[in-house]
Design a protein around this motif. Structure first.
Motif, PDB file in Angstrom:
ATOM      1  N   VAL A   1     -10.683   9.568 -24.066  1.00  0.00           N
ATOM      2  CA  VAL A   1     -10.832   8.179 -24.491  1.00  0.00           C
ATOM      3  C   VAL A   1      -9.875   7.540 -25.281  1.00  0.00           C
ATOM      4  O   VAL A   1      -9.644   8.553 -26.471  1.00  0.00           O
TER       5      VAL A   1
ATOM      6  N   VAL B   1     -18.191   5.142 -16.804  1.00  0.00           N
ATOM      7  CA  VAL B   1     -17.013   5.504 -16.143  1.00  0.00           C
ATOM      8  C   VAL B   1     -16.765   6.996 -16.650  1.00  0.00           C
ATOM      9  O   VAL B   1     -16.543   7.195 -17.742  1.00  0.00           O
TER      10      VAL B   1
ATOM     11  N   CYS C   1     -14.806  10.133 -17.271  1.00  0.00           N
ATOM     12  CA  CYS C   1     -13.449  10.292 -17.870  1.00  0.00           C
ATOM     13  C   CYS C   1     -13.425  11.542 -18.724  1.00  0.00           C
ATOM     14  O   CYS C   1     -14.384  12.045 -18.841  1.00  0.00           O
TER      15      CYS C   1
ATOM     16  N   THR D   1      -5.271   6.563 -15.010  1.00  0.00           N
ATOM     17  CA  THR D   1      -5.685   5.724 -16.172  1.00  0.00           C
ATOM     18  C   THR D   1      -6.260   4.358 -16.013  1.00  0.00           C
ATOM     19  O   THR D   1      -5.690   3.671 -14.882  1.00  0.00           O
ATOM     20  N   THR D   2      -7.264   4.318 -16.811  1.00  0.00           N
ATOM     21  CA  THR D   2      -7.860   2.787 -16.697  1.00  0.00           C
ATOM     22  C   THR D   2      -7.866   2.195 -18.146  1.00  0.00           C
ATOM     23  O   THR D   2      -8.189   2.800 -19.031  1.00  0.00           O
TER      24      THR D   2
ATOM     25  N   VAL E   1      -9.425   6.960 -20.342  1.00  0.00           N
ATOM     26  CA  VAL E   1      -9.743   5.360 -20.582  1.00  0.00           C
ATOM     27  C   VAL E   1      -9.264   4.963 -21.795  1.00  0.00           C
ATOM     28  O   VAL E   1      -9.547   5.496 -22.743  1.00  0.00           O
TER      29      VAL E   1
END
Lengths: 463, 281
Positions: free
Chosen positions: A389, A384, A386, A308-309, A286
């Motif tokens: 980060v 979210v 993940c 990936t966000t 993220v």
């Protein structure tokens, strides 16, 4: 009518393919495409594009040469105002600068000024025999030190060298280029093929680059001036300190600044197997932020294999990144979650990131920047999942030089106090670029470097 | 390029290297560190400065064979070879370097040195000793063969105490036990500095808190650039996040979040293990 021709599309690597490699996304125009695109320019009497360019490149003039196929002449026009056309053609936010002002953009698509600039620069790199020799004044015996080899420092050094100064650039890292080498990824700005060539053009003028010297630690500005005979100093040290959010869990393993992530990958070449640098993109990354650095970090994580966000607290309209980068990121399969703001990073029992807790935002009243400021929607927290980060929240200037140079004052935001021409609060010391303004653009830094060069020239030639 | 002028083994797995780096040698002060990148493809490795000779233009570092990069630096480079990059000094000098004579005059220092951390104690003890500040140094190691820098340190302090876990030399036990023993016997100190593995610095801190001695520790965190750019070296001190490269490397041990610091130092363990394997160890 020239403007009946649609904007010539630039060839690009297929998004599915490029999501797995670090090759440049855009192939750029060939000569035929460039000439066709150049023919779209209306050659306005009052060219607004020039006003939109921070360094006032004579855009219609260079485009006219491209349309005629005289690329060397076009390069000559650009060179009067820009030192780094291959870089700026690739990384400038044209849509808010030159192209944003283009009259063709009112009803249709503006002239692809950035792509044309890039074409001219790449063409000249490929055909060095066509380039005109740079005029250089005889040595004038004055020594100037430039601190930092990013866009501001390179531009300042190049101008001074042309005017006959003996210039040394001091670079803290092991490689010259500043943010161009540690920050901007290979897929946007190839390092050996493009950047190295533009830096070579500067050293070809006689500029010396001394790497591994941290001004303020290895040697101070005062010592350069008193003991090493430098009569003026230009500080172009950029804005290199990363910001974090100050939320719980930010020091968990798997939380990185975009600077760390990108430096490992770009400067330290972690993406190449034969380099020793470790990097952790994880399975699911993220990226927090909406600027170019966030896009770069996200697209790098994607290429390293992470799903990936990007989370950003405002809407897509407010994303500060170049439109092209957002478009490319989406094509490559990066998920965008807008109006989303992290409140906590959550870890597992070993202290590794397992998720990021976010809150939904909505746009409220406009703030001082004129943008509607995001406000949290109460009770809308969600997680979210993940394992990485990456914080891309902007950077601020490094205080080291101000702290180690008596009399050099800083603004409240941490930048050096400097006049329009770059004069700081210390006689003989000039500054420009992100070190003064805080994080901005390559072209603005380059412009500031050139203005300071002119001021330094004025000062030293008067004596 | 930075030429290696001397290389020798101090103890099994521990090597000293003296390297030509004139600008750095002229500027380094006690407590600061440097970064070495052996070649174009190498990592940037932070190492504390163990000595410098401004006249000769050299700096000395002590390297322990731990990961791929340290093995490569020691095994593939000989006297006469050069490292691609040596940059520094980085970080802030030790607090006492900028203290006034007035502030220093009532201080009595004790250093606790562990393993590789013994070498960087030397410039600090040397500085204090040369400035007339009383200094005792405790060096701890697992066994006699692993004690390093003993002669150099003996010349740079008032009393040198050696300790080994197995009792093969000096006091039998760890450095912190030795400090407790000295204090029980009537020694008093106003300041302690601990340099060594994080776990050792954590225990040194606990001991000093018990003995009511303020303690400074030198945080050997992960880093990339060492100039404040990457934030890999984040450390929580007194509930606030600091960058050890630019805010440290020395911090008040009593305020350091040790568990977090030790966890963060393992951030790239899997990658490091894989790198070691591919190096063929």
């Amino acid at each position: 009518m020239a403007n009946k021709i649609p904007r010539v599309a630039v060839r690009e690597q297929d998004p599915k393919v490029r999501a797995h490699n670090f090759e440049e996304v855009s192939y750029g125009y060939d000569k035929q495409e460039a000439m066709l695109e150049a023919s779209r320019c209306l050659h306005c009497k009052n060219p607004r594009c020039v006003g939109g360019c921070p360094v006032s490149i004579q855009i219609p003039e260079f485009i006219a040469h491209v349309a005629e196929g005289d690329i060397a002449a076009a390069a000559g026009v650009i060179a009067k105002d820009s030192l780094l056309p291959a870089v700026c053609g690739r990384v400038c936010p044209q849509e808010t600068q030159c192209e944003g002002q283009c009259i063709l953009g009112v009803k249709g698509e503006p002239v692809a000024i950035g792509k044309l600039e890039r074409f001219v620069a790449d063409y000249m790199h490929a055909h060095p025999e066509q380039s005109q020799a740079v005029e250089k004044a005889p040595a004038n015996g004055h020594k100037v030190a430039v601190i930092g080899s990013g866009p501001a420092g390179l531009a300042c050094a190049a101008d001074l060298a042309k005017w006959g100064y003996e210039v040394t650039i001091f670079e803290a890292l092991h490689k010259a280029g500043g943010v161009l080498v540690y920050g901007i990824p290979e897929f946007r700005l190839p390092k050996d093929k493009v950047l190295a060539k533009e830096i070579e053009a500067v050293t070809a003028l006689g500029v010396k680059i001394e790497t591994d010297v941290i001004i303020g630690r290895t040697v101070t500005i005062d010592s350069l001036m008193e003991k090493e005979g430098f009569e003026a100093v230009f500080v172009g040290t950029g804005a290199g300190l990363p910001r974090f959010m100050g939320i719980p869990g930010e020091n968990l393993n798997g939380v990185f600044s975009a600077n760390e992530f990108l430096t490992r990958n770009n400067l330290m070449k972690a993406y190449l197997d034969d380099y020793a640098t470790p990097i952790h993109a994880g399975r699911k990354a993220v990226v927090v932020g909406g600027g170019n650095v966030a896009m770069d970090a996200a697209r790098t994580a994607l290429r390293l294999g992470a799903d990936t966000t990007i989370v950003y607290r405002r809407t897509e309209v407010e994303l500060p990144a170049r439109k092209e980068e957002v478009h490319h990121a989406k094509e490559e399969g990066i998920e965008f979650r807008m109006l989303t703001n992290p409140v906590e990073v959550l870890g597992d029992e070993n202290g590794n990131v397992r998720a990021i807790k976010c809150i939904k935002m909505e746009l409220g009243e406009p703030d001082e920047s004129g943008r509607r400021s995001p406000v949290p929607v109460e009770g809308s927290e969600f997680e979210v999942e993940c394992d990485t980060v990456i914080m891309a929240l902007g950077t601020s200037p490094n205080p080291l030089i101000a702290k180690t140079t008596p009399g050099l004052e800083r603004t409240r935001k941490g930048g050096l106090v400097a006049s329009e021409g770059g004069a700081t609060t210390r006689d003989g010391i000039f500054a420009g670029g992100d070190a003064v303004t805080g994080a901005a653009t390559v072209i603005l830094a380059m412009g500031a470097g050139r203005k300071a060069a002119a001021e330094i020239h004025k000062k030293l030639s008067e004596n | 390029m930075y030429k290696i002028l001397e290389k020798r083994m101090l103890a099994p797995q521990i090597y000293l290297m003296e390297i030509e780096a004139p600008r750095l040698a002229a500027a380094a002060l006690p407590g600061q560190f440097l970064i070495i990148r052996d070649d174009e493809k190498g990592e940037r490795i932070p190492l504390t400065v163990s000595d410098c000779d401004p006249a000769k233009g050299t700096v000395t570092v002590v390297i322990q064979l731990i990961g791929r990069s340290s093995h490569k630096m020691v095994e593939q480079y000989q006297v006469g070879d050069s490292f691609e990059d040596v940059v520094g000094p980085l970080g802030n000098p030790s607090e006492f370097v900028n203290a006034s004579p007035e502030e220093l005059k009532d201080r009595r220092y004790v250093f606790i040195a562990g393993g590789l951390g013994t070498a960087p104690v030397y410039p600090q003890a040397r500085w204090l000793h040369d400035h007339g500040v009383p200094v005792d140094v405790i060096i701890g190691a697992r066994t006699k063969d692993l004690l390093i820098y003993t002669d150099k340190l003996a010349s740079a302090c008032d009393n040198l105490y050696l300790c080994t876990d197995d009792g093969s030399e000096g006091f039998k036990g760890v450095g912190t036990a030795c400090l407790e023993d000295l204090c029980a016997k009537g020694k008093t100190y106003t300041n302690c500095v601990a340099i060594g593995p994080m776990i050792m610095m954590k225990f040194a801190t606990l001991t000093c808190m018990k003995l009511n001695i303020p303690i400074q520790v030198s945080m050997n965190t992960l880093m990339v650039d060492g100039t404040g750019m990457c934030g890999a070296c984040r450390v929580s001190v007194g509930g606030k996040t600091y960058f050890s490269c630019v805010d440290g490397p020395e911090f008040d041990g009593a305020l350091v979040d040790w568990d977090e610091a030790m966890r963060r130092s393992r951030q790239y363990k899997p990658e490091e293990a894989a790198a070691m394997e591919s190096y063929g160890k």
